[in-house]
Enzyme design. Structure first.
Site, PDB file in Angstrom:
ATOM      1  N   GLU A  93       0.834  -1.203   0.000  1.00 33.86           N
ATOM      2  CA  GLU A  93       0.000   0.000   0.000  1.00 33.86           C
ATOM      3  C   GLU A  93       0.870   1.254   0.000  1.00 33.86           C
ATOM      4  O   GLU A  93       1.844   1.348   0.735  1.00 33.86           O
ATOM      5  CB  GLU A  93      -0.896   0.016   1.253  1.00 33.86           C
ATOM      6  CG  GLU A  93      -1.872  -1.143   1.335  1.00 33.86           C
ATOM      7  CD  GLU A  93      -3.023  -1.029   0.324  1.00 33.86           C
ATOM      8  OE1 GLU A  93      -3.148   0.022  -0.328  1.00 33.86           O
ATOM      9  OE2 GLU A  93      -3.777  -2.018   0.210  1.00 33.86           O
ATOM     10  N   CYS A 108      -7.820  -2.035   8.610  1.00 30.49           N
ATOM     11  CA  CYS A 108      -6.456  -2.058   8.064  1.00 30.49           C
ATOM     12  C   CYS A 108      -5.932  -0.648   7.825  1.00 30.49           C
ATOM     13  O   CYS A 108      -4.826  -0.303   8.235  1.00 30.49           O
ATOM     14  CB  CYS A 108      -6.407  -2.842   6.758  1.00 30.49           C
ATOM     15  SG  CYS A 108      -6.555  -4.609   7.027  1.00 30.49           S
ATOM     16  N   HIS A 142      -1.526  -5.666   1.681  1.00 35.47           N
ATOM     17  CA  HIS A 142      -2.765  -6.447   1.624  1.00 35.47           C
ATOM     18  C   HIS A 142      -2.531  -7.701   0.776  1.00 35.47           C
ATOM     19  O   HIS A 142      -1.817  -7.654  -0.237  1.00 35.47           O
ATOM     20  CB  HIS A 142      -3.894  -5.620   1.000  1.00 35.47           C
ATOM     21  CG  HIS A 142      -4.777  -4.937   2.003  1.00 35.47           C
ATOM     22  ND1 HIS A 142      -4.975  -3.578   2.021  1.00 35.47           N
ATOM     23  CD2 HIS A 142      -5.538  -5.441   3.025  1.00 35.47           C
ATOM     24  CE1 HIS A 142      -5.818  -3.270   3.017  1.00 35.47           C
ATOM     25  NE2 HIS A 142      -6.162  -4.379   3.645  1.00 35.47           N
TER      26      HIS A 142
END
Ligand code: PCA
Length: 199
Positions: free
Chosen positions: A78, A141, A165
């Protein structure tokens, strides 16, 4: 060199979360760095408190949080954590999140300090699908990712932190039309990514 790697427990009616299953199976040393593994609860607020305690205890150089992103086909480092929480699914305390900012005095977003391009490159080199993601969502998250960044800004400026992820496991999709990745492949991908992070 030390890296704290966290994985969430199962949530949303799932019996298993690939994140904690993969994190548990990581090697104890990767590229000369010690790997500290930690399970975190899928609960707003609590996950960040548990990670903060571990940062204080272990004093890691890096923090990598790992979470399940059901429906994704690839391992996705991410880029950005946003200052917003929301969502319909209750967390493991039974609460759906209060919609709104995570930190009223925080910036709109933080970019990760981790080398996401290199992470993607080494995962692909290991023969597995990977891609940068530009959203970690608005659920637990993203909240944890944001809170670790906020903590870093205020208390641990040397820390480098980020998020990956990962897809469902095959056993989670036997009756769903959704992609999956084997646990062995997820462990291989995370090991490669951590190798890039610590080197
Ligand atoms: N995935 C969820 C929370 C816990 C997890 O593993 C998310 O993407 O927010």
């Amino acid at each position: 060199m030390k890296i704290l790697v966290t994985g969430f427990d199962p949530f949303g009616g799932e019996k298993i979360n690939p994140a904690i299953e993969a994190v548990k199976r990581l090697p104890d040393m990767i590229n000369g760095a010690e790997v500290i593994k930690l399970e975190v609860p899928t609960i707003f607020g609590k996950s960040a408190a548990v990670v903060k305690d571990a940062i204080l205890k272990e004093k890691p150089d890096f923090v990598l949080n790992v979470g399940q992103a059901g429906g994704r086909r690839m391992v996705t480092p991410e880029r950005v954590a946003i200052n917003f929480q929301g969502g319909q699914t209750p967390d493991n305390s039974g609460q759906a999140p209060q919609e709104g900012p995570i930190q009223v005095d925080g910036p709109a977003a933080y970019f990760t300090q981790l080398p996401i391009k290199e992470e993607v490159a080494v995962i692909r080199k290991a023969g597995l699908p990977a891609q940068i993601s530009n959203t970690a969502g608005t659920y637990v998250c993203n909240q944890l990712f944001y809170q670790v960044q906020y903590l870093r800004e205020h208390d641990f400026p040397q820390l480098k932190a980020g998020f990956i992820h990962i897809p469902y496991l095959p056993e989670q999709v036997v009756n769903k039309n959704a992609p999956s990745m084997s646990l062995a492949d997820i462990v291989k991908a995370l090991t490669a990514a951590i190798g890039a992070i610590v080197s």
